[in-house]
Design a protein around this motif. Structure first.
Motif, PDB file in Angstrom:
ATOM      1  N   LEU A  42       1.012  -1.155  -0.232  1.00 30.36           N
ATOM      2  CA  LEU A  42       0.329  -0.140   0.368  1.00 30.36           C
ATOM      3  C   LEU A  42       1.185   1.131  -0.146  1.00 30.36           C
ATOM      4  CD1 LEU A  42      -2.869  -1.003   2.193  1.00 30.36           C
ATOM      5  CD2 LEU A  42      -3.130  -0.602  -0.242  1.00 30.36           C
ATOM      6  N   ARG A  43       1.720   1.222   0.847  1.00 28.99           N
ATOM      7  CA  ARG A  43       2.911   2.696   0.854  1.00 28.99           C
ATOM      8  C   ARG A  43       3.219   2.829  -0.675  1.00 28.99           C
ATOM      9  NH1 ARG A  43       5.489   1.057   4.519  1.00 28.99           N
ATOM     10  NH2 ARG A  43       7.341  -0.207   3.677  1.00 28.99           N
ATOM     11  N   ASP A 100       0.801   4.174  -2.686  1.00 24.55           N
ATOM     12  CA  ASP A 100       1.224   5.482  -2.687  1.00 24.55           C
ATOM     13  C   ASP A 100       1.982   6.440  -3.191  1.00 24.55           C
ATOM     14  OD1 ASP A 100      -0.579   7.600  -1.627  1.00 24.55           O
ATOM     15  OD2 ASP A 100       1.143   7.719  -0.177  1.00 24.55           O
ATOM     16  N   ASP A 160      -2.837   3.300 -10.080  1.00 21.41           N
ATOM     17  CA  ASP A 160      -3.911   3.330 -10.451  1.00 21.41           C
ATOM     18  C   ASP A 160      -4.200   1.757 -10.092  1.00 21.41           C
ATOM     19  OD1 ASP A 160      -2.692   3.315 -12.350  1.00 21.41           O
ATOM     20  OD2 ASP A 160      -4.088   4.566 -13.604  1.00 21.41           O
ATOM     21  N   HIS A 187      -8.839  -4.687   0.916  1.00 27.17           N
ATOM     22  CA  HIS A 187      -9.383  -4.118   1.822  1.00 27.17           C
ATOM     23  C   HIS A 187      -9.349  -2.636   2.741  1.00 27.17           C
ATOM     24  CE1 HIS A 187     -11.687  -8.032   2.829  1.00 27.17           C
ATOM     25  NE2 HIS A 187     -13.120  -7.287   3.720  1.00 27.17           N
ATOM     26  N   HIS A 188      -8.079  -2.565   2.509  1.00 30.47           N
ATOM     27  CA  HIS A 188      -7.316  -1.245   2.703  1.00 30.47           C
ATOM     28  C   HIS A 188      -6.823  -0.135   1.577  1.00 30.47           C
ATOM     29  CE1 HIS A 188      -7.047  -2.100   6.798  1.00 30.47           C
ATOM     30  NE2 HIS A 188      -7.136  -3.206   6.723  1.00 30.47           N
ATOM     31  N   ALA A 189      -6.688  -0.687   0.245  1.00 29.09           N
ATOM     32  CA  ALA A 189      -6.178   0.162  -0.964  1.00 29.09           C
ATOM     33  C   ALA A 189      -7.277   0.658  -1.171  1.00 29.09           C
ATOM     34  CB  ALA A 189      -5.985  -1.246  -2.125  1.00 29.09           C
ATOM     35  N   LYS A 190      -6.790   2.399  -2.366  1.00 27.98           N
ATOM     36  CA  LYS A 190      -7.337   3.142  -2.132  1.00 27.98           C
ATOM     37  C   LYS A 190      -7.422   2.999  -3.346  1.00 27.98           C
ATOM     38  CE  LYS A 190      -5.771   6.064   1.592  1.00 27.98           C
ATOM     39  NZ  LYS A 190      -4.977   7.139   1.376  1.00 27.98           N
ATOM     40  N   ILE A 191      -7.193   2.040  -4.059  1.00 24.88           N
ATOM     41  CA  ILE A 191      -7.760   2.576  -5.725  1.00 24.88           C
ATOM     42  C   ILE A 191      -7.613   0.946  -6.141  1.00 24.88           C
ATOM     43  CG2 ILE A 191      -5.676   3.141  -6.381  1.00 24.88           C
ATOM     44  CD1 ILE A 191      -3.528   1.445  -6.117  1.00 24.88           C
TER      45      ILE A 191
END
Length: 141
Positions: free
Chosen positions: A96-97, A100, A105, A131-135
């Motif tokens: 995830l880091r 970002d 995308d 569950h935690h990804a913004k994409i």
């Protein structure tokens, strides 16, 4: 098509990328970038790390970079579209880091078949990323 596709892989476990890599290629299309990510696990406890040679994590990260470069050269004819990254720490957090940091995308990653006991005790890295990804995250089996 996606502009930047992050493909986290385990360089020691071909199943982590053999099916996911073609999916990442398709998602990136002819113009998108593919970012290969290898992760060196954080040793964590000082007691454990005291048994390892000095500079172990640095050497592990350098070795990871070399292995990623080898895979990129072997699997991609258009090497300018492929970038390699080495993460460090807890696998889902590192994925995830880096996603970002590079402005990915899409994340494409392999997922092991469900196993209730393993998932209960350890949890699935893919599950945590989803569950935690913004994409968007594409999991491949």
């Amino acid at each position: 098509m996606f502009d930047k596709v992050l493909l986290p892989i385990d360089v020691n476990y071909e199943e982590s990328w053999k099916k996911a890599l073609p999916a990442a290629r398709r998602c990136a299309g002819p113009a998108g970038e593919i970012h290969l990510l290898g992760i060196v696990h954080d040793i964590g406890a000082a007691m454990v790390s005291s048994f390892l040679p000095e500079g172990f994590e640095k050497l592990a990260m350098e070795s990871m970079k070399e292995r990623l470069e080898e895979i990129a050269k072997k699997e991609f004819v258009d090497a300018e579209r492929v970038k390699t990254h080495v993460g460090h720490g807890h696998v889902p957090e590192a994925i995830l880091r880096v996603a970002d940091q590079i402005g990915a995308d899409l994340i494409v990653m392999a997922s092991h078949p469900p196993n209730d006991l393993r998932t209960l005790l350890v949890g699935s890295n893919a599950d945590k990323v989803v569950h935690h990804a913004k994409i968007p995250v594409l999991t491949v089996r």
